[in-house]
Design an enzyme around this catalytic site. Structure first.
Site, mmCIF file in Angstrom:
data_model
loop_
_atom_site.group_PDB
_atom_site.id
_atom_site.type_symbol
_atom_site.label_atom_id
_atom_site.label_comp_id
_atom_site.label_asym_id
_atom_site.label_seq_id
_atom_site.Cartn_x
_atom_site.Cartn_y
_atom_site.Cartn_z
ATOM 1 N N LYS A 24 64.505 68.795 27.761
ATOM 2 C CA LYS A 24 64.071 68.975 29.151
ATOM 3 C C LYS A 24 65.313 69.571 29.676
ATOM 4 O O LYS A 24 65.239 70.567 30.358
ATOM 5 C CB LYS A 24 63.747 67.963 29.901
ATOM 6 C CG LYS A 24 63.750 67.873 31.303
ATOM 7 C CD LYS A 24 63.378 66.453 32.053
ATOM 8 C CE LYS A 24 64.574 65.719 32.421
ATOM 9 N NZ LYS A 24 65.263 65.973 33.337
ATOM 10 N N ASN A 25 66.544 68.956 29.621
ATOM 11 C CA ASN A 25 67.815 69.319 30.180
ATOM 12 C C ASN A 25 68.207 70.500 29.616
ATOM 13 O O ASN A 25 69.476 71.027 30.316
ATOM 14 C CB ASN A 25 68.568 68.143 30.131
ATOM 15 C CG ASN A 25 68.135 67.119 31.086
ATOM 16 O OD1 ASN A 25 67.132 67.313 31.919
ATOM 17 N ND2 ASN A 25 68.767 65.987 31.065
ATOM 18 N N CYS A 118 68.145 61.722 45.051
ATOM 19 C CA CYS A 118 66.775 61.133 44.376
ATOM 20 C C CYS A 118 67.151 59.659 44.273
ATOM 21 O O CYS A 118 68.316 59.057 44.824
ATOM 22 C CB CYS A 118 66.796 61.979 43.130
ATOM 23 S SG CYS A 118 67.962 61.632 41.910
ATOM 24 N N ARG A 123 73.360 63.248 44.536
ATOM 25 C CA ARG A 123 73.265 64.585 43.893
ATOM 26 C C ARG A 123 73.758 65.711 44.432
ATOM 27 O O ARG A 123 73.087 66.687 44.803
ATOM 28 C CB ARG A 123 71.796 64.719 43.299
ATOM 29 C CG ARG A 123 71.185 63.591 42.601
ATOM 30 C CD ARG A 123 71.817 63.162 41.463
ATOM 31 N NE ARG A 123 71.324 64.155 40.384
ATOM 32 C CZ ARG A 123 70.153 64.061 39.495
ATOM 33 N NH1 ARG A 123 69.206 63.493 39.829
ATOM 34 N NH2 ARG A 123 70.505 65.119 38.607
ATOM 35 N N ASP A 309 71.830 59.011 30.728
ATOM 36 C CA ASP A 309 70.263 58.980 30.487
ATOM 37 C C ASP A 309 69.903 57.865 29.676
ATOM 38 O O ASP A 309 68.455 58.012 29.419
ATOM 39 C CB ASP A 309 69.912 60.543 30.410
ATOM 40 C CG ASP A 309 70.143 61.246 31.411
ATOM 41 O OD1 ASP A 309 70.019 62.807 31.039
ATOM 42 O OD2 ASP A 309 70.615 61.072 32.529
ATOM 43 N N ARG A 401 57.468 63.483 33.780
ATOM 44 C CA ARG A 401 58.329 64.647 33.993
ATOM 45 C C ARG A 401 59.198 64.910 32.735
ATOM 46 O O ARG A 401 59.393 66.227 32.664
ATOM 47 C CB ARG A 401 59.301 64.297 35.041
ATOM 48 C CG ARG A 401 58.588 63.983 36.556
ATOM 49 C CD ARG A 401 59.824 63.767 37.481
ATOM 50 N NE ARG A 401 60.723 64.964 37.676
ATOM 51 C CZ ARG A 401 61.583 65.452 38.550
ATOM 52 N NH1 ARG A 401 61.306 64.425 39.761
ATOM 53 N NH2 ARG A 401 62.097 66.425 38.766
HETATM 54 C C1 EPZ Z 1 72.120 66.699 34.480
HETATM 55 O O1 EPZ Z 1 72.356 66.488 35.931
HETATM 56 C C2 EPZ Z 1 70.873 66.292 33.993
HETATM 57 N N1 EPZ Z 1 69.700 66.794 34.444
HETATM 58 C C3 EPZ Z 1 71.016 64.689 34.412
HETATM 59 O O2 EPZ Z 1 69.642 64.318 33.712
HETATM 60 C C4 EPZ Z 1 72.100 63.875 33.776
HETATM 61 O O3 EPZ Z 1 71.907 62.633 33.893
HETATM 62 C C5 EPZ Z 1 73.294 64.706 34.251
HETATM 63 O O4 EPZ Z 1 73.231 65.917 33.954
HETATM 64 C C6 EPZ Z 1 74.625 64.053 33.744
HETATM 65 O O5 EPZ Z 1 74.499 64.206 32.318
HETATM 66 C C7 EPZ Z 1 69.519 68.218 34.048
HETATM 67 O O6 EPZ Z 1 69.944 68.679 33.315
HETATM 68 C C8 EPZ Z 1 68.051 68.625 34.701
HETATM 69 P P1 EPZ Z 1 75.985 66.538 36.968
HETATM 70 P P2 EPZ Z 1 73.181 67.440 36.936
HETATM 71 O O7 EPZ Z 1 76.052 67.608 38.088
HETATM 72 O O8 EPZ Z 1 73.334 68.611 36.379
HETATM 73 C C9 EPZ Z 1 77.917 64.486 41.007
HETATM 74 C C10 EPZ Z 1 67.620 63.046 33.471
HETATM 75 O O9 EPZ Z 1 67.231 61.944 33.588
HETATM 76 N N2 EPZ Z 1 78.206 65.850 41.570
HETATM 77 O O10 EPZ Z 1 76.818 66.360 35.877
HETATM 78 O O11 EPZ Z 1 72.688 67.130 38.262
HETATM 79 C C11 EPZ Z 1 76.300 64.127 40.707
HETATM 80 O O12 EPZ Z 1 76.145 63.534 42.104
HETATM 81 C C12 EPZ Z 1 68.460 63.773 34.577
HETATM 82 O O13 EPZ Z 1 67.129 64.013 32.661
HETATM 83 C C13 EPZ Z 1 78.873 65.986 42.421
HETATM 84 O O14 EPZ Z 1 79.200 65.144 42.913
HETATM 85 O O15 EPZ Z 1 74.397 66.222 36.774
HETATM 86 C C14 EPZ Z 1 76.547 62.878 39.807
HETATM 87 O O16 EPZ Z 1 77.064 61.606 40.316
HETATM 88 C C15 EPZ Z 1 68.995 62.744 35.396
HETATM 89 N N3 EPZ Z 1 78.877 67.398 43.024
HETATM 90 C C16 EPZ Z 1 77.471 63.594 38.591
HETATM 91 O O17 EPZ Z 1 78.378 64.252 39.522
HETATM 92 C C17 EPZ Z 1 78.215 68.394 42.128
HETATM 93 O O18 EPZ Z 1 78.493 69.548 42.839
HETATM 94 C C18 EPZ Z 1 77.003 64.089 37.711
HETATM 95 O O19 EPZ Z 1 76.382 65.247 38.115
HETATM 96 C C19 EPZ Z 1 77.557 68.114 41.171
HETATM 97 C C20 EPZ Z 1 77.546 66.918 40.723
#
Ligand code: EPZ
Length: 420
Positions: A24-25, A118, A123, A309, A401
Site C-alpha cells: 500500500k505504502n 489522524c 501528521r 506500522d 484501507r
Molecule cells: C508513511 O507515512 C506511511 N504512510 C505510514 O504508514 C508510516 O507509518 C510512516 O511513513 C513511517 O514509516 C504512507 O506511506 C501512505 P513520515 P508518512 O513523514 O510519510 C512527522 C500505515 O499504517 N513529520 O515518515 O506520513 C510525522 O508527524 C501508515 O500504513 C513531521 O513532523 O510518515 C510523524 O510523526 C501509518 N513533519 C513522523 O514524522 C513532516 O513534514 C513520520 O512521518 C512530515 C512528517
C-alpha cells in the site's frame, strides 16, 4: 461508519501458506508519480484496497483515466487538466498529498488540501515545505489549502537536509528534484523499501537517481519522463509482518510469501527473540511457535529500525509473554490509541509517555472492540486469534484501507473468522 464487523473465534491452530499483496505504502506513490509523464502507465501487483480506490478517485479528479482490473491498474494521464486535490478527497486519505510533487512538476503549480491529523498523530508537513522551498518552490498556505508554485526563474537543483527522515517528504522531494536540471542531493533521507520502489519507478520513467535506500540520495534532473508499462509493485512488508504474527499466534507452521525478508530484518529478529522458530527463504518466511512468548523490548525507529506500522501487532505477542516487555513508540505521538481495546481483551499494559509496559498474561479473552486505525484494527484481529471465545471488531473500514482480503487470507490458514 458502517455496522459491519469482523468476528473471530479464538484458539484455532493456523497452518498453511499465505501470499501477501503489493505494498500500500508504495503503490499510492507510484500512482501519484504516474502524473509526471503524459501517456499510459500500467502498474501490477496492485492491492485491491480502499486507499487505492481513493487514489484512483484523486487521479480521475485531476483528469486521468484509470482502469482497475484485478491487481493491475492502467492510468492514462494524457488529458490531465486539473492541478487541485480537493479537501473531500485529501480529508479521507492523507496520502493524497503524494500528488503535490508530481503536480508541481507537471503544471508548475499545485493546490492540495492540507491533510488533517489522524488517530495516530498530527501528521505535519513542515519537512515537505522546508525541503521543497529549498529547491525554489513557493508556498502560500491558506484557507486550508497548500498553494504551491514555481517562480518564473524555475526551480534550482541543490542540497536539502531533512530534519527527520520523513518518508513522505523524501518522496515528494525525490519526485520534484527528478525534474530539475542539475544535481540535487537529499540528506537524512528516509530509507524505507517503498522509497526504493518509487526511485526504481522514477528511473524507469527516465529519472537518474542514486543512493535510494541510504540516507543520501543523489538525483540528476531530467525534463523527459516516459510512461512505464507493467511496473510490479514491491511486496507489502507490513502485511507480511502482520501474517507472521498471526502464524506465531496460531502456532504454525505458516509460510508468508511474496515479499523480501530483507525488508523485515529487525522484526524477524524480534520474532526470534519472542521465541518463534523461523525458516527464512528468498521470497518467504515460515514461522512456528508453541507455548508462551518470551518478553522482548521493542522501539520503533525509521528504517531499517523496527517499523512503527508493526508496533500494534507485536504488542499482541508481548501481551502473551511470560514476563514484562517495554515497547517504545518513537515515530508517532499517539500510536497507543488501541491499547485500551487490548486491555479490554485482558492484556495488562501501562502507558508511560511513549513507553508501553506490557506484563504478559496466559491468554486474552474475546470481547467487542473497536479499530481506531489500520494497524490497530489488524492487531485486534490478531488478538482475537488467541483470545478465548469470540471477538467482534467494529470500525473495520480502517482495516480494509490497507489489507486486501484479510479475512479470506486468515480463513485460508484455518482461522475461525468471518465478516459479520
Ligand atoms: C508513511 O507515512 C506511511 N504512510 C505510514 O504508514 C508510516 O507509518 C510512516 O511513513 C513511517 O514509516 C504512507 O506511506 C501512505 P513520515 P508518512 O513523514 O510519510 C512527522 C500505515 O499504517 N513529520 O515518515 O506520513 C510525522 O508527524 C501508515 O500504513 C513531521 O513532523 O510518515 C510523524 O510523526 C501509518 N513533519 C513522523 O514524522 C513532516 O513534514 C513520520 O512521518 C512530515 C512528517
Amino acid at each position: 461508519m458502517s455496522v459491519e464487523r469482523i468476528i473471530v473465534e479464538g484458539g484455532k491452530t493456523l497452518t498453511g501458506t499465505v501470499q501477501v499483496s503489493g505494498a500500500k505504502n508504495s503503490v499510492l506513490k507510484l500512482m501519484a508519480a504516474s502524473i509526471l509523464a503524459s501517456g499510459t502507465t500500467t502498474l501490477t501487483n496492485v492491492p485491491r484496497i480502499s486507499d487505492v480506490a481513493l487514489m484512483e478517485e484523486v487521479l480521475r479528479h485531476l483528469g486521468a483515466t484509470v482502469i482497475a482490473e484485478n491487481n493491475t491498474l492502467t492510468i492514462d494521464t494524457s488529458n490531465l487538466s486539473c492541478y487541485e486535490a480537493p479537501y473531500e478527497l485529501v480529508n479521507r486519505m492523507r496520502a493524497s498529498t503524494a500528488v503535490l510533487g508530481p503536480l508541481i512538476n507537471r503544471f508548475g503549480k499545485a493546490r492540495v488540501a492540507m491533510p488533517g491529523g489522524c488517530q495516530i498523530g498530527s501528521r505535519q508537513m513542515d519537512l515537505h515545505f522546508a525541503g521543497l522551498e529549498a529547491l525554489g518552490v513557493a508556498f502560500e498556505n491558506k484557507h486550508g489549502f497548500i498553494n504551491a508554485s514555481v517562480p518564473s526563474s524555475g526551480l534550482k537543483a541543490g542540497r536539502v537536509a531533512l530534519g527527520f527522515p520523513s518518508v513522505g517528504a523524501t518522496e515528494n522531494l525525490m519526485i520534484v528534484a527528478s525534474a530539475i536540471p542539475g544535481t540535487s542531493v537529499i540528506e537524512n533521507a528516509a530509507c524505507e523499501p517503498e522509497i526504493c520502489d518509487l526511485a526504481e519507478f522514477l528511473i524507469a520513467m527516465g529519472a537518474e537517481i542514486k543512493g535510494q535506500g541510504t540516507p543520501v540520495i543523489t538525483i540528476q534532473g531530467t525534463q523527459d519522463f516516459s510512461p512505464v508499462t507493467d511496473y510490479r509493485t514491491v511486496g507489502d512488508r507490513i502485511e507480511a509482518g502482520t501474517f507472521l504474527v498471526a502464524g506465531a499466534l496460531g502456532g504454525g507452521p505458516v509460510t508468508v510469501q511474496g515479499f523480501n525478508p530483507e525488508h523485515l530484518r529487525i522484526p524477524l529478529a524480534k520474532l526470534k527473540a519472542l521465541g518463534c522458530v523461523l525458516d527464512i527463504a528468498h521470497q518467504s518466511v515460515t514461522v512456528t511457535h508453541e507455548g508462551a512468548f518470551k518478553p522482548t523490548d521493542i522501539q520503533t525507529l525509521p528504517y531499517p529500525g523496527f517499523p512503527t506500522d508493526l508496533q500494534p501487532q507485536f504488542m499482541v505477542l508481548a501481551a502473551l509473554a511470560d514476563g514484562v516487555s517495554v515497547i517504545t513508540e518513537n515515530i508517532f505521538e499517539n500510536r497507543f490509541m488501541f491499547v485500551d481495546e487490548l486491555v479490554r481483551m485482558g492484556a495488562t499494559v501501562h502507558l508511560e509517555g511513549h513507553h508501553a509496559v506490557i506484563e504478559g498474561v496466559k491468554q486474552l479473552s474475546g470481547a467487542p472492540v473497536q479499530a481506531s486505525d489500520l494497524r490497530a484494527g489488524a492487531a485486534l484481529v490478531l488478538a482475537g486469534i488467541n483470545a478465548e471465545g469470540s471477538s467482534h471488531i467494529s470500525e473495520v473500514e480502517h482495516i480494509y484501507r490497507g489489507y486486501e482480503g484479510l479475512v479470506e487470507k486468515l480463513q485460508g490458514l484455518g482461522a475461525a473468522i468471518h465478516h459479520g
